[in-house]
Scaffold this motif. Structure first.
Motif, mmCIF file in Angstrom:
data_model
loop_
_atom_site.group_PDB
_atom_site.id
_atom_site.type_symbol
_atom_site.label_atom_id
_atom_site.label_comp_id
_atom_site.label_asym_id
_atom_site.label_seq_id
_atom_site.Cartn_x
_atom_site.Cartn_y
_atom_site.Cartn_z
ATOM 1 N N ASP A 38 15.941 -13.259 -0.672
ATOM 2 C CA ASP A 38 14.635 -12.672 -0.963
ATOM 3 C C ASP A 38 14.437 -11.369 -0.196
ATOM 4 O O ASP A 38 13.952 -10.372 -0.746
ATOM 5 N N ALA A 39 14.813 -11.363 1.081
ATOM 6 C CA ALA A 39 14.641 -10.165 1.901
ATOM 7 C C ALA A 39 15.473 -9.006 1.363
ATOM 8 O O ALA A 39 15.022 -7.848 1.336
ATOM 9 N N LEU A 42 13.816 -7.698 -1.901
ATOM 10 C CA LEU A 42 12.602 -6.964 -1.556
ATOM 11 C C LEU A 42 12.947 -5.550 -1.089
ATOM 12 O O LEU A 42 12.315 -4.572 -1.493
ATOM 13 N N ARG A 43 13.975 -5.442 -0.244
ATOM 14 C CA ARG A 43 14.352 -4.121 0.285
ATOM 15 C C ARG A 43 14.956 -3.251 -0.809
ATOM 16 O O ARG A 43 14.718 -2.035 -0.853
ATOM 17 N N SER A 47 9.795 -3.282 -1.573
ATOM 18 C CA SER A 47 8.587 -4.077 -1.321
ATOM 19 C C SER A 47 8.716 -4.830 0.006
ATOM 20 O O SER A 47 9.836 -5.069 0.472
ATOM 21 N N PRO A 48 7.579 -5.199 0.598
ATOM 22 C CA PRO A 48 6.206 -4.919 0.161
ATOM 23 C C PRO A 48 5.798 -3.489 0.515
ATOM 24 O O PRO A 48 6.168 -2.974 1.574
ATOM 25 N N ASP A 49 5.048 -2.879 -0.378
ATOM 26 C CA ASP A 49 4.618 -1.495 -0.199
ATOM 27 C C ASP A 49 3.095 -1.436 -0.254
ATOM 28 O O ASP A 49 2.502 -1.581 -1.318
ATOM 29 N N GLN A 54 6.323 1.773 -4.280
ATOM 30 C CA GLN A 54 7.744 1.421 -4.154
ATOM 31 C C GLN A 54 8.619 2.673 -4.078
ATOM 32 O O GLN A 54 9.715 2.731 -4.641
ATOM 33 N N ASP A 91 3.223 -5.511 -3.549
ATOM 34 C CA ASP A 91 2.539 -5.296 -2.275
ATOM 35 C C ASP A 91 2.603 -6.487 -1.329
ATOM 36 O O ASP A 91 2.018 -6.444 -0.245
ATOM 37 N N ARG A 92 3.327 -7.532 -1.724
ATOM 38 C CA ARG A 92 3.431 -8.714 -0.870
ATOM 39 C C ARG A 92 4.897 -9.057 -0.642
ATOM 40 O O ARG A 92 5.747 -8.794 -1.498
ATOM 41 N N PRO A 93 5.219 -9.696 0.470
ATOM 42 C CA PRO A 93 6.629 -9.953 0.797
ATOM 43 C C PRO A 93 7.163 -11.238 0.178
ATOM 44 O O PRO A 93 7.549 -12.165 0.879
ATOM 45 N N SER A 388 18.420 -5.525 6.771
ATOM 46 C CA SER A 388 17.341 -5.824 5.826
ATOM 47 C C SER A 388 17.218 -7.306 5.507
ATOM 48 O O SER A 388 16.198 -7.747 4.990
#
Length: 389
Positions: A38-39, A42-43, A47-49, A54, A91-93, A388
């Motif tokens: 997930d991390a 996201l990177r 996100s999260p931005d 983004q 906007d959310r992780p 990341s």
């Protein structure tokens, strides 16, 4: 700290686009589900931005362009490729793995062929290749019919899809037994329910689990015509709050969540949509859509915003609901028995088909079909800092 390179392909599928990976190309820590995967995604997407743009990633700051796909040779019998979809929050992780992306499903077959995930013996030199896809998020079969020319995927063509600027080659996609998961297609057992939503009222709603769990309501009941474009909804914070409340209460009624506050962590599903009988309107491109050319109007929200066209999985839900007499979708289209409908969405129109059967105490969806297109936009490597994930 340095940046690492990960092989990836940026693809458009239908009216969405996303970053596609082969499972074996991911860093070892991200080859299994969990926080590291997930991390990383996201990177990659950016996100999260908190700015919602983004800028520092591959995402396009909309639900349609904040998507990732992981593919591998299938471990399921009679399938070519396993397809896992991750909807990345802007906007959310978090990455939502709870459903499929129907639009990107059209790009899975072409990617799988181009990346050696389909047995070459099954591919024609010229003609249509049938790619059997196992959709791992929901445990369903998708069959993509991919055009092949001189042994290569044919991407260019004259098939036009409203919501996509340029024509391309047509990819027909069959969603087999599209009811999501193993539960009933209508989780409440009813084709129409009274849904109590505090602050909004008691709404007639069709709660269906086909393609993707979807909450359908009548446009007129919530003060709309069904011909709205994005700004009419997305520029109204109070409207977005009402729709999220409808979505959350629908999710609770469908048994997708146990408590209302869980809906915030399940943004991808269910979808919420509103329907209306056909009427003339002007699409976002300036194109005039005649009410006489469509069966009904549908507007749907994804990740908290009105979609610029229509999510592919929601189109499956529309087709399936239209095939069942008495649903709000069916009634908006004029009622009766139907095997296909053409509906109007903010970018234009789309024709979808479905077959549903009643028996054994309920309805089942046999198959839903739609045509999409897909194209490779860029291929190579994405880069992310090595800390990341």
């Amino acid at each position: 700290m340095t940046q690492i390179r990960i092989p990836a392909t940026y693809m458009r599928g239908g009216t969405s686009k996303g970053v596609f990976f082969r499972l074996d190309d991911l860093p070892e820590a991200a080859r299994e589900p969990g926080p590291a995967r997930d991390a990383l995604l996201l990177r990659v997407i950016g996100s999260p931005d908190p700015y919602g743009k983004q800028i520092d990633g591959m995402g396009g700051a909309t639900s349609s362009t904040s998507k990732t796909v992981i593919l591998s040779k299938s471990e399921s019998p009679d399938h070519d490729v396993d397809y896992l979809f991750g909807q990345v929050s802007i906007d959310r992780p978090f990455v939502d793995w709870s459903g499929n992306c129907g639009n990107l499903s059209a790009a899975v077959g072409p990617f799988a062929i181009g990346n050696g995930l389909v047995d070459p013996a099954r591919l024609p030199r010229n003609g249509i290749a049938e790619v059997r896809i196992w959709q791992a998020n929901i445990g369903k079969t998708i069959i993509a019919h991919v055009p092949i020319t001189d042994g290569e995927v044919q991407e260019t063509g004259d098939f036009e899809l409203d919501g996509v600027t340029f024509p391309a080659a047509e990819v027909a996609v069959d969603f087999m037994d599209p009811a999501d998961g193993e539960g009933a297609m209508f989780p409440t057992g009813n084709v129409v329910d009274d849904l109590e939503v505090p602050g909004v009222g008691t709404l007639r709603a069709t709660l269906i689990d086909a393609g993707i769990p979807t909450v359908f309501v009548d446009a007129e009941a919530i003060g709309y015509t069904g011909a709205e474009l994005q700004e009419a909804i997305n520029g109204d914070p109070e409207a977005l709050t009402r729709f999220e409340s409808i979505r959350a209460h629908g999710a609770l009624r469908m048994g997708l969540i146990e408590h209302l506050d869980e809906a915030a962590h399940r943004q991808h599903t269910p979808k919420v949509a509103f329907v209306a009988p056909p009427r003339d309107y002007v699409a976002s491109s300036g194109k005039s859509v005649a009410g006489s050319d469509i069966d009904l109007l549908v507007r749907a929200l994804s990740m908290g915003k009105l979609h610029h066209a229509m999510m592919g999985t929601a189109a499956v839900a529309i087709a399936t609901a239209a095939a069942v007499p008495g649903t709000l979708v069916n009634l908006a289209a004029g009622g009766g028995e139907r095997t296909e409908v053409r509906f109007g969405h903010p970018s234009g129109t789309l024709r979808v088909g479905a077959e549903a059967r009643e028996g054994g105490g309920g309805w089942t969806a046999v198959k839903a079909t739609m045509s999409r297109s897909a194209r490779v936009l860029m291929e190579g490597c994405v880069r992310v800092p090595d800390d990341s994930f």
